[in-house]
Design an enzyme around this catalytic site. Sequence first.
Site, mmCIF file in Angstrom:
data_model
loop_
_atom_site.group_PDB
_atom_site.id
_atom_site.type_symbol
_atom_site.label_atom_id
_atom_site.label_comp_id
_atom_site.label_asym_id
_atom_site.label_seq_id
_atom_site.Cartn_x
_atom_site.Cartn_y
_atom_site.Cartn_z
ATOM 1 N N GLU A 285 16.057 11.514 39.563
ATOM 2 C CA GLU A 285 14.781 10.932 39.978
ATOM 3 C C GLU A 285 14.783 10.498 41.443
ATOM 4 O OE1 GLU A 285 11.915 10.445 38.099
ATOM 5 O OE2 GLU A 285 12.862 11.673 36.560
ATOM 6 N N ASP B 104 2.877 15.502 42.895
ATOM 7 C CA ASP B 104 3.060 16.210 41.620
ATOM 8 C C ASP B 104 1.868 16.048 40.690
ATOM 9 O OD1 ASP B 104 3.340 13.572 40.878
ATOM 10 O OD2 ASP B 104 5.212 13.841 39.767
ATOM 11 N N THR C 91 4.377 7.419 42.291
ATOM 12 C CA THR C 91 5.587 7.343 41.473
ATOM 13 C C THR C 91 6.408 6.176 42.007
ATOM 14 O OG1 THR C 91 5.637 9.706 40.999
ATOM 15 C CG2 THR C 91 7.728 8.531 40.846
#
Length: 269
Positions: free
Chosen positions: A54, A72, A77
């Site tokens: 990640e 994405d 995120t």
Amino acid sequence: MAFLSRAAARRTLLAVLGAGVLSTRWPSAEAAGPGGLDDPAKKDLAMRLVSSAENSSLDWQAQYAYIEDIGDGRGYTAGIIGFCSGTSDMLALVELYTDRVPGNPLAPYLPALRAVDGTDSHEGLDPGFPAAWRSAAKTSAFRAAQRDERDRGYFDPAVARARQDGLGTLGQFIYYDAMVMHGPGSDALSFGGIRDRALVHADTPADGGDQTAYLHAFLDARVWAMKQEAAHSDVSRVETAQRVFLSAGNLDLDTPLKWRVYGDSYEID
């Protein structure tokens, strides 16, 4: 635009910022007891493995303040497992945090988080939300909320399902990593759908199947799911990490471990 993995996108950003080469070695995890992935040492090991994919780092505890849009389609995120503004888990986290600390820096953004849920929009979040996230991450309360929401939404369900399926520590980690990336839903590209696809080809150990054969079937199903989305099309977190441990017969996820993700090499002694 072309979608990037979280780690690949962040590595690009760090290079632009002149962050230099990331360290890929970390001290060994302590010897774990017989409790499976929820043994504290094994859980920490699992977090390091997830963080390598990640965040291109084994230091998962350095990720509480991390936040960016990696393009994405999931909005922002952020945090220790990549909570996303477009996939409900960031909203759930901020709601939990606000229940505990009503006057926190993220509370004013709850209406916007509810509005953008399910989209990649930043409407109502820019320009102040990233700074508010980083400010909140300085507090022990928000760091605890991230860990608790991780456990509630991902870790505990994954480990419980794996135990029901008769899986050991590696299998529990394989389930957890899939849950983090794909979510706990039942559609074909979520954890439940991936598990269903695997069951077509192999029985779980709880149903009399061979653990190694079942886990290979699960990883095959996960690779298929990853390749359906441009953002997940690099499958190295499976093929040059989890599949390596499985092929070596390391069903207890014992150290030392060596693996590669997105071209980067990692080692835990």
